[in-house]
Design a protein around this motif. Sequence first.
Motif, mmCIF file in Angstrom:
data_model
loop_
_atom_site.group_PDB
_atom_site.id
_atom_site.type_symbol
_atom_site.label_atom_id
_atom_site.label_comp_id
_atom_site.label_asym_id
_atom_site.label_seq_id
_atom_site.Cartn_x
_atom_site.Cartn_y
_atom_site.Cartn_z
ATOM 1 N N ALA A 12 14.294 16.516 -9.724
ATOM 2 C CA ALA A 12 13.146 15.852 -10.354
ATOM 3 C C ALA A 12 11.846 16.576 -10.010
ATOM 4 O O ALA A 12 10.965 16.726 -10.862
ATOM 5 C CB ALA A 12 13.077 14.386 -9.927
ATOM 6 N N LYS A 124 11.065 9.227 -12.701
ATOM 7 C CA LYS A 124 12.460 9.079 -13.122
ATOM 8 C C LYS A 124 13.343 8.541 -11.992
ATOM 9 O O LYS A 124 14.473 8.967 -11.806
ATOM 10 C CB LYS A 124 12.998 10.394 -13.667
ATOM 11 C CG LYS A 124 12.261 10.832 -14.920
ATOM 12 C CD LYS A 124 12.805 12.095 -15.500
ATOM 13 C CE LYS A 124 11.979 12.443 -16.732
ATOM 14 N NZ LYS A 124 12.305 13.726 -17.293
ATOM 15 N N GLN A 164 3.672 12.955 -15.621
ATOM 16 C CA GLN A 164 4.739 12.921 -16.622
ATOM 17 C C GLN A 164 4.227 13.004 -18.055
ATOM 18 O O GLN A 164 5.026 13.028 -18.987
ATOM 19 C CB GLN A 164 5.550 11.627 -16.491
ATOM 20 C CG GLN A 164 6.304 11.541 -15.207
ATOM 21 C CD GLN A 164 7.053 10.232 -15.115
ATOM 22 O OE1 GLN A 164 8.188 10.145 -15.565
ATOM 23 N NE2 GLN A 164 6.426 9.214 -14.562
#
Length: 171
Positions: A12, A124, A164
Amino acid sequence: PVPLNEPERQSAVEALSFPDGDPSPAVVHLVSALPEVFGVASAALNLVCGDDVITRVQAGAVAAEGTVLSKCPRAQSFCAYVLLPDPPAPVLVLDAREDRRFRDLPQVHSGQVLFYLGAPIVIKGFCVGTLCLQDLSCRELEDWPTARLALLTSFATTAARVLQTPGASPG
């Protein structure tokens, strides 16, 4: 310390493709406001990448303002401990000299960091780093009610959203 989900967490972090990109102005603005909002010497946005903690944005009296790209060994950081709780949760250290996890760190011995509060930046489902506050003075628990911890966590959630955002420069 390394969380059990380290391989997935590291993926990630790598998906952010951050190290040489400039942080978004929104992230710089957010971090720059934190020392005044919380009454601390400095604030930073750090990403935990492999064996390093990479400071992407730093602000405050004891910090170089704005975009920073500096590294600290993960083993010598407060931020590594923010990765451990499941689910991720803030880590509050009122007096680092009295905390067995941190009392031997170089920044504690030098007096650079005696107080620390780090909130997880979750993307996430994985904690990729921290939004943290540091001070040269120790604090008392009554100075840090749950509402203040929740406020820093809210700022960390905002930072995660910005990181993001499609087309935004990762930080």
